[in-house]
Enzyme design. Structure first.
Site, PDB file in Angstrom:
ATOM      1  N   ALA A   1     -24.593  -1.986 -27.738  1.00 40.31           N
ATOM      2  CA  ALA A   1     -24.938  -3.252 -28.391  1.00 40.31           C
ATOM      3  C   ALA A   1     -24.274  -3.265 -29.766  1.00 40.31           C
ATOM      4  CB  ALA A   1     -26.450  -3.348 -28.549  1.00 40.31           C
TER       5      ALA A   1
ATOM      6  N   GLY B   1     -25.982   0.282 -24.703  1.00 38.86           N
ATOM      7  CA  GLY B   1     -25.889  -0.920 -23.875  1.00 38.86           C
ATOM      8  C   GLY B   1     -24.668  -0.893 -22.965  1.00 38.86           C
TER       9      GLY B   1
ATOM     10  N   GLU C   1     -29.255   5.740 -28.355  1.00 37.58           N
ATOM     11  CA  GLU C   1     -30.085   4.825 -29.154  1.00 37.58           C
ATOM     12  C   GLU C   1     -31.058   5.547 -30.071  1.00 37.58           C
ATOM     13  OE1 GLU C   1     -29.275   4.388 -26.008  1.00 37.58           O
ATOM     14  OE2 GLU C   1     -29.035   2.268 -25.506  1.00 37.58           O
TER      15      GLU C   1
HETATM   16  C1  3H9 Z   1     -27.669  -0.130 -27.992  1.00 39.73           C
HETATM   17  O1  3H9 Z   1     -26.712  -0.183 -27.266  1.00 39.73           O
HETATM   18  C2  3H9 Z   1     -28.993  -0.686 -27.633  1.00 39.73           C
HETATM   19  C3  3H9 Z   1     -29.096  -1.011 -26.181  1.00 39.73           C
HETATM   20  O2  3H9 Z   1     -30.017  -0.166 -25.547  1.00 39.73           O
HETATM   21  C4  3H9 Z   1     -29.400  -2.462 -25.966  1.00 39.73           C
HETATM   22  C5  3H9 Z   1     -30.767  -2.891 -26.375  1.00 39.73           C
HETATM   23  C6  3H9 Z   1     -31.123  -4.310 -26.086  1.00 39.73           C
HETATM   24  N1  3H9 Z   1     -21.898  -1.816 -33.156  1.00 39.73           N
HETATM   25  O3  3H9 Z   1     -17.387   5.440 -35.252  1.00 39.73           O
HETATM   26  P1  3H9 Z   1     -16.089   4.809 -35.515  1.00 39.73           P
HETATM   27  C7  3H9 Z   1     -18.015   0.280 -35.743  1.00 39.73           C
HETATM   28  S1  3H9 Z   1     -27.577   0.573 -29.528  1.00 39.73           S
HETATM   29  C8  3H9 Z   1     -21.276  -2.259 -34.251  1.00 39.73           C
HETATM   30  O4  3H9 Z   1     -15.427   5.050 -36.813  1.00 39.73           O
HETATM   31  P2  3H9 Z   1     -14.869   6.446 -33.521  1.00 39.73           P
HETATM   32  C9  3H9 Z   1     -18.147   1.334 -36.820  1.00 39.73           C
HETATM   33  O5  3H9 Z   1     -19.133   0.994 -37.763  1.00 39.73           O
HETATM   34  C10 3H9 Z   1     -25.875   1.083 -29.653  1.00 39.73           C
HETATM   35  N2  3H9 Z   1     -20.258  -1.577 -34.843  1.00 39.73           N
HETATM   36  O6  3H9 Z   1     -15.034   5.111 -34.358  1.00 39.73           O
HETATM   37  C11 3H9 Z   1     -16.753   1.353 -37.403  1.00 39.73           C
HETATM   38  O7  3H9 Z   1     -16.650   0.258 -38.281  1.00 39.73           O
HETATM   39  P3  3H9 Z   1     -15.792   0.357 -39.617  1.00 39.73           P
HETATM   40  C12 3H9 Z   1     -25.615   2.312 -28.864  1.00 39.73           C
HETATM   41  C13 3H9 Z   1     -19.885  -0.418 -34.297  1.00 39.73           C
HETATM   42  O8  3H9 Z   1     -13.683   6.225 -32.666  1.00 39.73           O
HETATM   43  C14 3H9 Z   1     -15.867   1.067 -36.200  1.00 39.73           C
HETATM   44  O9  3H9 Z   1     -16.705   0.461 -35.238  1.00 39.73           O
HETATM   45  N3  3H9 Z   1     -24.275   2.771 -29.110  1.00 39.73           N
HETATM   46  C15 3H9 Z   1     -20.513   0.094 -33.161  1.00 39.73           C
HETATM   47  O10 3H9 Z   1     -14.925   7.639 -34.416  1.00 39.73           O
HETATM   48  C16 3H9 Z   1     -15.245   2.308 -35.597  1.00 39.73           C
HETATM   49  O11 3H9 Z   1     -16.298   3.239 -35.321  1.00 39.73           O
HETATM   50  C17 3H9 Z   1     -23.999   3.640 -30.089  1.00 39.73           C
HETATM   51  O12 3H9 Z   1     -24.855   4.108 -30.773  1.00 39.73           O
HETATM   52  C18 3H9 Z   1     -21.553  -0.656 -32.566  1.00 39.73           C
HETATM   53  N4  3H9 Z   1     -22.178  -0.251 -31.455  1.00 39.73           N
HETATM   54  O13 3H9 Z   1     -16.150   6.529 -32.606  1.00 39.73           O
HETATM   55  C19 3H9 Z   1     -22.543   3.992 -30.257  1.00 39.73           C
HETATM   56  N5  3H9 Z   1     -19.956   1.279 -32.850  1.00 39.73           N
HETATM   57  O14 3H9 Z   1     -14.385   0.673 -39.175  1.00 39.73           O
HETATM   58  C20 3H9 Z   1     -22.171   3.930 -31.710  1.00 39.73           C
HETATM   59  C21 3H9 Z   1     -19.008   1.486 -33.766  1.00 39.73           C
HETATM   60  O15 3H9 Z   1     -15.954  -0.977 -40.272  1.00 39.73           O
HETATM   61  N6  3H9 Z   1     -20.774   4.179 -31.932  1.00 39.73           N
HETATM   62  N7  3H9 Z   1     -18.951   0.472 -34.642  1.00 39.73           N
HETATM   63  O16 3H9 Z   1     -16.385   1.477 -40.415  1.00 39.73           O
HETATM   64  C22 3H9 Z   1     -20.227   5.420 -31.849  1.00 39.73           C
HETATM   65  O17 3H9 Z   1     -20.862   6.385 -31.514  1.00 39.73           O
HETATM   66  C23 3H9 Z   1     -18.788   5.552 -32.241  1.00 39.73           C
HETATM   67  O18 3H9 Z   1     -18.413   4.432 -32.984  1.00 39.73           O
HETATM   68  C24 3H9 Z   1     -17.811   5.696 -31.048  1.00 39.73           C
HETATM   69  C25 3H9 Z   1     -16.351   5.602 -31.579  1.00 39.73           C
HETATM   70  C26 3H9 Z   1     -18.010   7.075 -30.405  1.00 39.73           C
HETATM   71  C27 3H9 Z   1     -18.022   4.614 -30.055  1.00 39.73           C
END
Ligand code: 3H9
Length: 711
Positions: free
Chosen positions: A63, A107, A130
């Site tokens: 999400a 998500g 999450e």
């Molecule tokens: C969820 O899904 C709830 C569900 O159950 C639904 C409920 C109804 N959203 O980390 P990076 C941004 S909760 C918004 O440097 P990497 C991040 O801030 C979600 N923004 O890249 C950054 O921005 P900036 C569950 C996001 O390659 C840019 O993207 N999912 C999101 O080192 C690059 O990110 C997670 O918790 C997001 N979801 O790593 C996954 N994700 O450049 C969270 C990233 O402006 N994300 N951004 O600073 C991650 O773990 C890592 O970003 C990922 C990539 C491994 C995907």
């Protein structure tokens, strides 16, 4: 079709591509776009199956986390979010296959679970992270995962939040196939081949929600849930989301799908509206924010680091060498004698052996890393190093001598880094011909474990040297935070008053165990006195001596740590410090120390009283906040969140309280300020409120407001 979702055709298969860079999050418009594409394809007679894939580097990473703040603040209606999409996918009369590369997280995995099939590249990862944001999988992960992976695996994935590999996911039936090749193109080709097989086989559309076979029975599940709750309690102490995630998985096993879905939605909202989730989301963005340095943009030039060298093979030098080796960078390790060198290498080997025993590294990996660490007694082999890290004793004269030697021994463009934890980086740099190549890279003990790296910017440090050090931190999987140069930088500068208050408290009558317990109950990984024993009471003593700060006359000084030093109680390393240490360094209270402290207090004329947990926590934490406010005002930290991240990753501050500055904002700066005034009235000098704190309290603002107004 919306710009966020594109549709193309490959024969009788529709390929639905999510294109919402950088991570294809389910931002507003994305779920709706996918649902519309699937509905269109379902209505098209020429389409017989669908592939859902992500554009760029990843499948859907979850999400859109930024939306949560809007829901919480009422800026956005919660609405149904991605739920209608899940039903559209699941009920589609034609097979929908999720094609996963990169990460299917949160998500993203939940969307994949609502598809009829899932295929992935071997390099892909899936997970329900999450809980790391203080919430639970709110879009069916807790309900569909146990139906594929079984209760134990699903509960662990949802409650602990760590990702798993594609192979693990295949073994647990989360994936149907791993596709050969490493690129997105090979993923698409493999998925299209899989689709052709499905079509040939009658294009079945199994719904995960209908499959109850792996849900187990209540008697068998009870011990599994009990074990998971205990694990979640241990790994995510004090946090509510992991326990609620398990509640939701448990509900999946006990009630009809729809009923469990309604319950999960309720649990999700409870978590989302909790201060814990707010704090953890602040930490998520904070970790990324600290990479941003206003005058050193992320595309700045960096220097190539192919070879490194370290001066000093002590505990820190050895740990730092392991970091370089683990990042695949060959590293020379220098000592003054063969004996010291061998001692250092033996310690490194023992650390690696420990990691192998714990299953963190394979023996093969360790062999390769040990080969990268090359011992030496001479500076001769430093000539080709791209970076040198000095990790000798915390003594200015010694460090200056080393830097004079390094100035001679290294090539002119090599970066010279000091691992000093407190000393003036500019003074160290002043003995070199080119101070622009000098920087601080302050690792935290144990250096091979702790994730914080304070990157200390000297007055003359070149920007490409800063960019390189920050990038190097990432290569080492550290969280690098850029800080300014002052005694102790951010972390240790704040730790001094924190430790001082802890000593004052015991000298006023608090029990040693009670001080640590109160702060551990607050959420600190370890109480301050136990940390003192871990870090070494002799080390702290030496730092105090080296600093030689003149203390104002008549101002109370802490006395007990010096007394412990004089007794030879250096902490864990001598089996005795604030505590006594038994086998496996297990701590137990030592009545002798309590007596020593009572004597010290009597000699100093300190009145003894009973001190409650609330006062212990307020004095310890608010002194951090007060010093943090000074650090901010002086520009030593770039933003309040930088201080928070330092305290989370270097000092065990609880992530679910967001860090000291975030916590103070949450409590309210007026309350913090008033309490500090109370302490000032009782204890004087050390509690003078920081001007920034006083100002923000008067203006009824937060540190976050202050930051917003400046940027
Ligand atoms: C969820 O899904 C709830 C569900 O159950 C639904 C409920 C109804 N959203 O980390 P990076 C941004 S909760 C918004 O440097 P990497 C991040 O801030 C979600 N923004 O890249 C950054 O921005 P900036 C569950 C996001 O390659 C840019 O993207 N999912 C999101 O080192 C690059 O990110 C997670 O918790 C997001 N979801 O790593 C996954 N994700 O450049 C969270 C990233 O402006 N994300 N951004 O600073 C991650 O773990 C890592 O970003 C990922 C990539 C491994 C995907």
């Amino acid at each position: 079709m919306s710009e966020l979702v594109a549709v193309s055709r490959s024969g009788d298969v529709a390929v639905v591509t999510v294109q919402n860079p950088p991570v294809n999050a389910l931002s507003p418009g994305v779920p709706e776009g996918i649902a519309a594409a699937v509905e269109d394809a379902a209505a098209d007679d020429t389409v017989r199956a669908m592939v859902l894939i992500g554009d760029g580097r990843t499948f859907i990473a979850g999400a859109d986390i930024r939306e949560f703040a809007k829901i919480r603040s009422g800026q956005r209606e919660r609405g149904e979010g991605i739920h209608p999409l899940l039903f559209t996918l699941e009920d589609c009369p034609k097979p929908v296959i999720a094609a996963i590369h990169g990460t299917a997280f949160g998500g993203g995995l939940e969307v994949a679970l609502a598809c009829h099939y899932r295929v992935a590249l071997a390099s892909a990862q899936v997970g329900q992270p999450e809980v790391k944001l203080g919430i639970l999988p709110g879009a069916g992960g807790t309900l569909r995962l146990p139906r594929l992976a079984g209760v134990a695996k699903a509960a662990e994935m949802c409650a602990i939040g760590d990702p798993i590999t594609a192979q693990d996911a295949l073994d647990h039936h989360i994936l149907d196939r791993i596709v050969e090749g490493g690129s997105r193109e090979s993923l698409l080709a493999g998925t299209l081949a899989f689709a052709a097989e499905l079509i040939a086989d009658g294009a079945k559309t199994p719904r995960v929600r209908d499959n109850d076979e792996r849900l187990g029975d209540m008697a068998a599940n009870a011990p599994i849930f009990a074990k998971m709750r205990a694990l979640a309690h241990q790994k995510r102490r004090g946090q509510m989301a992991p326990q609620k995630s398990i509640d939701s998985v448990e509900a999946a096993t006990k009630m009809p799908f729809e009923e469990a879905r309604v319950l999960t939605a309720k649990l999700f909202m409870e978590c989302l509206h909790s201060p814990q989730s707010e704090a953890l989301i602040h930490v998520f963005f904070g970790e990324r924010e600290v990479r941003k340095i206003p005058d050193v943009p992320s595309d700045s030039r960096t220097r190539k680091i192919a070879k490194a060298a370290i001066v000093g093979a002590g505990t820190m030098g050895g740990g730092i060498a392991m970091n370089y080796a683990n990042a695949g960078i060959p590293v020379r390790l220098k000592e003054v004698s063969e004996q010291a060198l061998q001692r250092g290498l033996a310690r490194i080997r023992a650390n690696y052996d420990h990691s192998v025993k714990r299953g963190r590294f394979t023996p093969e990996f360790v062999r390769e890393r040990m080969d990268l660490i090359q011992p030496t007694l001479s500076y001769k082999e430093f000539a080709d190093a791209d970076i040198v890290v000095e990790a000798v004793f915390e003594n200015m004269e010694l460090k200056k001598t080393v830097f004079r030697e390094l100035d001679e021994a290294t090539k002119p463009e090599a970066i010279l880094a000091t691992n000093t934890s407190t000393l003036d980086v500019d003074e160290i740099a002043s003995v070199t011909a080119d101070p622009t190549r000098v920087i601080g890279t302050h690792f935290f003990s144990p250096a091979n474990v702790m994730r914080l790296l304070e990157v200390v910017r000297g007055k003359k440090t070149a920007k490409d040297v800063i960019a390189t050090a920050m990038q190097l931190g990432r290569r080492m999987k550290k969280v690098g935070v850029l800080v300014g140069n002052c005694h102790g930088f951010v972390g240790n500068r704040m730790f001094v008053p924190y430790m001082r208050e802890a000593q004052f408290l015991v000298e006023e009558g608090a029990n040693i165990v009670d001080v640590d317990q109160a702060l551990e109950d607050f959420g600190m990984a370890m109480g301050p006195l136990a940390v003192g024993d871990l870090a070494g009471i002799d080390v702290a003593w030496r730092i105090r001596r080296e600093a030689g700060h003149e203390q104002p006359e008549g101002v109370r000084q802490p006395l007990s740590e010096d007394a412990l030093y004089e007794m030879g109680r250096y902490g864990q390393k001598t089996g005795a410090g604030w505590y006594r240490y038994g086998e496996n360094r297990k701590r137990s209270p030592d009545p002798n120390v309590q007596t020593v402290i009572t004597d010290i207090a009597a000699r100093a004329g300190l009145e003894q009283r009973t001190i409650g947990a609330r006062e212990i926590v307020d004095r310890a934490i608010y002194t951090l906040v007060n010093e943090g406010a000074r650090i901010l005002e002086e520009g030593i930290a770039l933003r309040p969140v930088d201080i928070d991240i330092v305290y989370l990753y270097g000092y065990g501050f609880p992530a679910y309280k967001g860090g000291p500055m975030w916590y103070a904002d949450w409590v309210g700066l007026q309350s913090v300020y008033e309490r500090i005034l109370e302490f000032e009235a009782q204890h004087g000098h050390w509690w003078k409120p920081a001007p920034l704190l006083a100002r923000l309290a008067a203006e009824r603002k937060t540190f976050s407001d202050w930051q917003r107004e400046r940027s």
